[in-house]
Design an enzyme around this catalytic site. Structure first.
Site, short mmCIF file in Angstrom:
data_model
loop_
_atom_site.label_atom_id
_atom_site.label_comp_id
_atom_site.label_asym_id
_atom_site.label_seq_id
_atom_site.Cartn_x
_atom_site.Cartn_y
_atom_site.Cartn_z
N ASP A 24 1.61 -3.68 1.85
CA ASP A 24 1.72 -4.52 0.64
C ASP A 24 2.82 -5.58 0.67
O ASP A 24 3.50 -5.81 -0.35
CB ASP A 24 1.92 -3.64 -0.59
CG ASP A 24 0.75 -2.69 -0.84
OD1 ASP A 24 -0.22 -2.73 -0.08
OD2 ASP A 24 0.83 -1.90 -1.80
N LYS A 129 -6.63 -2.25 -1.15
CA LYS A 129 -6.61 -0.94 -1.80
C LYS A 129 -6.36 -1.08 -3.31
O LYS A 129 -5.48 -1.81 -3.73
CB LYS A 129 -5.53 -0.04 -1.16
CG LYS A 129 -4.10 -0.57 -1.26
CD LYS A 129 -3.14 0.35 -0.51
CE LYS A 129 -1.70 -0.07 -0.68
NZ LYS A 129 -1.18 0.05 -2.06
N CYS A 162 4.09 2.91 -2.90
CA CYS A 162 2.93 2.78 -2.02
C CYS A 162 3.20 3.26 -0.60
O CYS A 162 2.30 3.81 0.05
CB CYS A 162 2.44 1.34 -2.02
SG CYS A 162 1.80 0.83 -3.64
#
Length: 222
Positions: A24, A129, A162
């Protein structure tokens, strides 16, 4: 087999089963005006790790090892965004709203893109995701099986959300996980420190940690 000097003890690996997972590293989490900043966070903390993450990516590419990128994002119709996620907290903008870089965390919007310095090369796997973990509602597990990857090096943001979630998911599925501790970051330094301690506690209960230089030296020696 080769070795990386890691905590809580050396990480033994087979280069043929190794892959890098970059979590990310998106504009919305790293740039002023993005979603992270809208929550009141200091995004400069994320910006500071960009050169280190880039060094790690380039080291894996030079060694001919796979690099996988993840992006947290949702469908334009928000059908994969539960209210429990969208309505959490009191941000100035919410997921799906129009922001300075397009709709927040929506696939294809400018702010959702991976930072230009870390952009995937053609052929590298990119996982979109909808959740915190990369295995949920994605082909991530299938891609790892296709690659034959069993040992994963992690980088990216945020350490305690995450990144750690994906490491725990991977650990439950039998993968060995190593976090490059200077190539990950949190908006809260105490949260990063706690996450690193939790990951390597009790004999690497979730995984190992090491510096980027240690990781790359281990790969070079292998």
């Amino acid at each position: 087999m080769a070795e990386i000097p890691a905590a809580p003890f050396p990480f033994t690996f087979d280069p043929k089963s190794m892959a890098l997972v970059v979590i990310d590293m998106q504009r919305d989490f790293a740039e002023p005006g993005g979603f992270g900043a809208s929550l009141g966070n200091d995004v400069s903390r994320v910006q500071k790790i960009v050169p280190t993450v880039k060094k790690l990516i380039e080291g894996f590419r030079a060694a001919g090892l796979p690099v996988i990128h993840t992006m947290e994002c949702h469908r334009p119709d928000l059908s994969d965004l539960p209210p429990a996620k969208r309505d959490r907290g009191n941000p100035t903008i919410r997921i799906g709203d129009e922001g300075p870089m397009g709709r927040v965390l929506i696939a294809g919007e400018p702010g959702t893109a991976i930072l230009e310095e870390l952009a995937p090369l053609p052929g590298e796997i990119v996982i979109e995701k909808p959740g915190k973990g990369a295995f949920y509602a994605t082909p991530f597990g299938d891609e790892l099986k296709r690659l034959g990857a069993q040992q994963l090096v992690f980088a990216g943001v945020t350490t305690e959300v995450c990144v750690q979630t994906t490491m725990r998911e991977a650990n439950d599925r039998g993968y060995e996980c190593l976090l490059a501790e200077d190539a990950t970051e949190s908006y809260f330094p105490e949260f990063k420190a706690a996450a690193l301690a939790m990951i390597r506690a009790q004999g690497a209960i979730v995984g190992w940690t090491a510096t980027t230089d240690e990781v790359l030296q281990g790969i070079a020696d292998a």
